[in-house]
Each structure stands twice: as C-alpha cells, then as structure tokens.
Design an enzyme around this catalytic site. Structure first.
Site, PDB file in Angstrom:
ATOM      1  N   TYR A  24       0.793  -1.233   0.000  1.00 27.35           N
ATOM      2  CA  TYR A  24       0.000   0.000   0.000  1.00 27.35           C
ATOM      3  C   TYR A  24       0.829   1.290   0.000  1.00 27.35           C
ATOM      4  O   TYR A  24       0.264   2.381  -0.058  1.00 27.35           O
ATOM      5  CB  TYR A  24      -0.962   0.001   1.202  1.00 27.35           C
ATOM      6  CG  TYR A  24      -1.982  -1.116   1.116  1.00 27.35           C
ATOM      7  CD1 TYR A  24      -2.995  -1.075   0.160  1.00 27.35           C
ATOM      8  CD2 TYR A  24      -1.904  -2.224   1.958  1.00 27.35           C
ATOM      9  CE1 TYR A  24      -3.916  -2.105   0.056  1.00 27.35           C
ATOM     10  CE2 TYR A  24      -2.824  -3.267   1.866  1.00 27.35           C
ATOM     11  CZ  TYR A  24      -3.822  -3.202   0.907  1.00 27.35           C
ATOM     12  OH  TYR A  24      -4.723  -4.211   0.804  1.00 27.35           O
ATOM     13  N   HIS A 102      -9.309   2.414  -5.678  1.00 30.90           N
ATOM     14  CA  HIS A 102      -8.479   1.464  -4.928  1.00 30.90           C
ATOM     15  C   HIS A 102      -7.023   1.849  -5.133  1.00 30.90           C
ATOM     16  O   HIS A 102      -6.614   2.133  -6.272  1.00 30.90           O
ATOM     17  CB  HIS A 102      -8.704   0.024  -5.405  1.00 30.90           C
ATOM     18  CG  HIS A 102     -10.105  -0.430  -5.207  1.00 30.90           C
ATOM     19  ND1 HIS A 102     -10.579  -0.844  -3.984  1.00 30.90           N
ATOM     20  CD2 HIS A 102     -11.144  -0.493  -6.065  1.00 30.90           C
ATOM     21  CE1 HIS A 102     -11.863  -1.146  -4.109  1.00 30.90           C
ATOM     22  NE2 HIS A 102     -12.234  -0.939  -5.361  1.00 30.90           N
TER      23      HIS A 102
HETATM   24  O1  CA2 Z   1      -6.228  -1.199  -2.908  1.00 32.91           O
HETATM   25  C1  CA2 Z   1      -7.105  -0.734  -2.155  1.00 32.91           C
HETATM   26  O2  CA2 Z   1      -7.256   0.468  -1.961  1.00 32.91           O
HETATM   27  C2  CA2 Z   1      -8.025  -1.691  -1.415  1.00 32.91           C
HETATM   28  O3  CA2 Z   1      -9.324  -1.127  -1.403  1.00 32.91           O
HETATM   29  C3  CA2 Z   1      -7.473  -1.806  -0.016  1.00 32.91           C
HETATM   30  C4  CA2 Z   1      -8.242  -2.815   0.846  1.00 32.91           C
HETATM   31  C5  CA2 Z   1      -8.365  -4.159   0.147  1.00 32.91           C
HETATM   32  O4  CA2 Z   1      -9.213  -5.012   0.902  1.00 32.91           O
HETATM   33  C6  CA2 Z   1      -8.941  -4.002  -1.256  1.00 32.91           C
HETATM   34  O5  CA2 Z   1      -8.977  -5.276  -1.887  1.00 32.91           O
HETATM   35  C7  CA2 Z   1      -8.098  -3.063  -2.083  1.00 32.91           C
HETATM   36  C8  CA2 Z   1      -7.530  -3.016   2.168  1.00 32.91           C
HETATM   37  C9  CA2 Z   1      -7.460  -1.775   2.991  1.00 32.91           C
HETATM   38  C10 CA2 Z   1      -6.636  -2.061   4.190  1.00 32.91           C
HETATM   39  O6  CA2 Z   1      -5.645  -1.078   4.270  1.00 32.91           O
HETATM   40  C11 CA2 Z   1      -4.484  -1.377   4.906  1.00 32.91           C
HETATM   41  C12 CA2 Z   1      -3.508  -0.438   4.799  1.00 32.91           C
HETATM   42  C13 CA2 Z   1      -2.300  -0.662   5.383  1.00 32.91           C
HETATM   43  C14 CA2 Z   1      -2.078  -1.827   6.090  1.00 32.91           C
HETATM   44  C15 CA2 Z   1      -3.062  -2.755   6.191  1.00 32.91           C
HETATM   45  C16 CA2 Z   1      -4.291  -2.543   5.612  1.00 32.91           C
END
Ligand code: CA2
Length: 149
Positions: A24, A102
């Site tokens: 991320y 996303h």
């Molecule tokens: O790519 C994206 O923005 C997502 O929406 C992020 C979601 C994931 O479930 C989607 O498939 C794609 C996850 C968000 C969680 O964010 C975190 C950030 C840092 C560390 C852990 C989780």
C-alpha cells in the site's frame, strides 16, 4: 460557499503507511487527506474526508452526502468492496457522480478482490495508481460537474 466532494474510506485504511508498505506504500491516510484537500481546492471545491471501520457509519455518510447535495462522492470501500450490498444500495440513491478508488490494482491480486459490488453504482473506477488515484478521481468529478479549473 464551495461545493463539497465527499471522500469516504473503508475499514483498515486508517493503518495506511504503518503496515504492509510493500503493498500500500508509505503514505498515511493524513497524507491522502492533504492530497484530496489540495486537489479539491485547485478546482474550487471542498473535500469532506472520512474513514470508518463500520459499514453502517459509511451508509450514514453516503445518505448525508446525498441530503447535503454533495457535488460528488469518492469511495475506497476497502474490505467492503466485495461484500456490501448496503453500501451499494446507498450509493445507488446518489444522483451526483460516484467514483470508486483502490490504491492497488485489485485485478492483479487475489481473485476474490476483483468482484466489486460497489462498481455497479460507480461512474468510474480507478485502481492501481496508488494514492494519486484519489487526486485523479477528484479531478474527474470536477470535470463531470463543471467545476472551475
Ligand atoms: O487497494 C485498495 O485500496 C483496497 O481497497 C485496499 C483494501 C483491500 O481489501 C482491497 O482489496 C483493495 C484493504 C485496505 C486495508 O488497508 C491497509 C492499509 C495498510 C495496512 C493494512 C491494511
């Protein structure tokens, strides 16, 4: 009074920058908020930026955006992307443009991330551009609603 774009973020996005930076990136949610405010301001718009780990709260905010006649709504539904009919139903009531964002390219990841309920209510979907996707979405909404450059 400038028109307002709602930018809503789903569960766990508060952890941005502190966990899984290889997936991320290193930017925090506060960095994303700053980017959204700067971009909105450039288009003569205001940004209402929020994050919640609770589905019902996100539904309430979508209803609020509609009631307050927001110029548009950007949503990163995170984990609710593939599960939430409630968020989809709320978004379907919006007349203003909705863009789904996303950070990662969900189509390059696990199969289960690809099937989005939310896309059915979205005018556009931006994924895989990192946090720049939020700025792109604001610029796109500004063009859709004819905001100033
Ligand atoms: O790519 C994206 O923005 C997502 O929406 C992020 C979601 C994931 O479930 C989607 O498939 C794609 C996850 C968000 C969680 O964010 C975190 C950030 C840092 C560390 C852990 C989780």
């Amino acid at each position: 009074m400038p028109k307002t774009i709602y930018v809503l973020n789903g569960p766990n996005l508060n952890l941005l920058g502190s966990r899984e930076p290889e997936i991320y990136g290193r930017a925090t949610l506060a960095d994303v908020e700053k980017l959204c405010r700067t971009t909105a301001d450039r288009h003569g718009l205001a940004a209402e930026f929020r994050q919640s780990n609770h589905e019902g709260e996100i539904v309430d905010w979508i209803q609020q955006a509609r009631a307050e006649k927001a110029a548009g709504l950007i949503i990163n539904p995170a984990g609710y992307t593939t599960t939430s009919v409630a968020i989809l139903d709320a978004l379907l009531t919006m007349e203003a443009p909705v863009i789904e964002v996303h950070i990662t390219n969900i189509h390059r990841r696990e199969q289960f991330r690809r099937r989005s309920y939310i896309s059915q209510a979205a005018r556009a979907v931006i994924c895989g551009c990192g946090i720049d996707g939020y700025a792109l979405a604001i610029t796109a909404i500004a063009a859709m609603v004819g905001a100033k450059d």
